[in-house]
Scaffold this active site. Structure first.
Site, PDB file in Angstrom:
ATOM      1  N   LYS A 173       0.936  -1.233   0.106  1.00 48.19           N
ATOM      2  CA  LYS A 173       0.033  -0.062   0.040  1.00 48.19           C
ATOM      3  C   LYS A 173       0.874   1.096  -0.092  1.00 48.19           C
ATOM      4  CE  LYS A 173      -3.267   2.382   2.796  1.00 48.19           C
ATOM      5  NZ  LYS A 173      -4.228   2.394   4.239  1.00 48.19           N
TER       6      LYS A 173
HETATM    7  C1  5RP Z   1      -1.800   4.978   6.844  1.00 50.68           C
HETATM    8  C2  5RP Z   1      -2.751   3.982   7.128  1.00 50.68           C
HETATM    9  C3  5RP Z   1      -4.140   4.681   7.810  1.00 50.68           C
HETATM   10  O1  5RP Z   1      -4.019   3.755   9.047  1.00 50.68           O
HETATM   11  C4  5RP Z   1      -5.233   4.358   7.035  1.00 50.68           C
HETATM   12  O2  5RP Z   1      -5.496   3.025   6.557  1.00 50.68           O
HETATM   13  C5  5RP Z   1      -5.414   5.443   6.042  1.00 50.68           C
HETATM   14  O3  5RP Z   1      -6.429   5.563   5.312  1.00 50.68           O
HETATM   15  P1  5RP Z   1      -6.596   6.874   4.811  1.00 50.68           P
HETATM   16  O4  5RP Z   1      -5.239   7.709   4.305  1.00 50.68           O
HETATM   17  O5  5RP Z   1      -7.201   6.634   3.347  1.00 50.68           O
HETATM   18  O6  5RP Z   1      -7.730   7.828   5.414  1.00 50.68           O
HETATM   19  O7  5RP Z   1      -2.802   2.841   6.892  1.00 50.68           O
HETATM   20  O8  5RP Z   1      -0.488   4.410   6.205  1.00 50.68           O
END
Ligand code: 5RP
Length: 292
Positions: free
Chosen positions: A205
């Site tokens: 991710k």
């Molecule tokens: C940051 C993460 C977060 O905890 C979260 O999943 C982020 O989601 P978003 O930025 O779409 O609100 O993984 O690396």
């Protein structure tokens, strides 16, 4: 060990050459075991090859973020529109009905909270594999601070999670965390995503950036993009569209969905881009029509 200085700059990403087909739809994951492939097929749709992950793990470092004050009220009704639920074991057990039968990407690290100036100090494994299997996790999410103070610790956590993951058939998603002082450039994301994949992550991710097709090409496993801070809906859909066009295999989106004026419509619109080839404009029109 390879030198860090004086190397030739990488430049040929062979964007016109497809990644090798290993007999499994997900890039670079054909040489894994049956259980791993079964879990990957719950994360990524075998039909589109893509995924919509709904991220609501923010509370593990931020407490009750806007939109997540009551997970049972705001997130539980949204879950049916996503493919994968990305949350902590605490959130899932207490607020999300198991009967939803959605794949789970379990937030498996504990990291520095927002109270710390430098949140890139590192982390530890917050869940063991027995517990992850008890939660029926289809993947584990591990936060990694490449270039940050916690680089060494977080990469150690990633490696140990990948060891356990391969032992039990559970893929690990490496998450490229960007701390306050850390770069958010294509050069950085090229480096960080590749490091996580080479250390054993089955998917990565990361944040969308310019030259994203190079980031995707150089990462041997599927990439999903992070949502990041709330944008106007049209812009968030454009980001998702551009990422998919550049080869991303989906999104792991939180605030741009649950902080939307109409979270259900936004989640459905994102899914149109991710799974059905909608352009950003078509998806935004769809969002407006669903919202009204
Ligand atoms: C940051 C993460 C977060 O905890 C979260 O999943 C982020 O989601 P978003 O930025 O779409 O609100 O993984 O690396």
């Amino acid at each position: 060990m390879a030198d860090a200085i004086g190397n030739k700059a990488a430049k040929d990403y062979h964007l016109d050459v497809a990644a090798p087909d290993q007999g499994f739809f997900a890039k670079g994951l054909g040489n894994t075991d049956w259980g791993m492939k079964n879990r990957l097929s719950r994360i990524f749709s075998p039909k589109s090859g893509n995924t919509v992950m709904l991220a609501f793990d923010h509370g593990y470092i931020m407490g009750s973020t806007a939109g997540l004050e009551r997970l049972d009220v705001s997130i539980a009704p949204l879950c049916e529109y996503a493919d994968v639920l990305m949350g902590t074991r605490g959130a899932l057990r207490s607020c999300i009905p198991p009967t939803l039968n959605k794949a789970v990407c379990l937030r498996a690290t504990h990291d520095s909270s927002v109270l710390f100036e430098d949140m890139s100090q590192g982390c530890g494994l917050g869940v063991d594999m027995e517990e992850a299997l008890r939660m029926n996790a289809s993947a584990l999410a591990i936060q990694c601070f490449v270039g940050g103070a916690g680089e060494r610790d977080s990469l150690e956590v990633l490696c140990r999670a990948a060891d356990a993951g391969y032992r039990y058939g559970v893929p690990v998603m490496g998450v490229t965390a960007v701390g306050k002082e850390m770069e958010r450039t294509p050069k950085y994301f090229l480096l960080a995503t590749r490091i996580l994949a080479e250390l054993g992550a089955s998917m990565v991710k990361t944040y969308f950036c310019e030259d994203f097709e190079k980031v995707v090409a150089a990462c041997p496993v599927p990439i999903v993009i992070a949502g990041g801070k709330k944008l106007p809906e049209a812009e968030a859909l454009t980001m998702a569209y551009r990422a998919i066009q550049s080869g991303a295999r989906g999104v792991d989106m939180g605030r741009n969905i649950f902080q939307s004026d109409c979270p259900v419509a936004m989640c459905k619109a994102v899914a149109k881009v991710v799974h059905q080839g909608f352009t950003d404009k078509e998806a935004y029109e769809f969002y407006l029509s669903e919202k009204n």
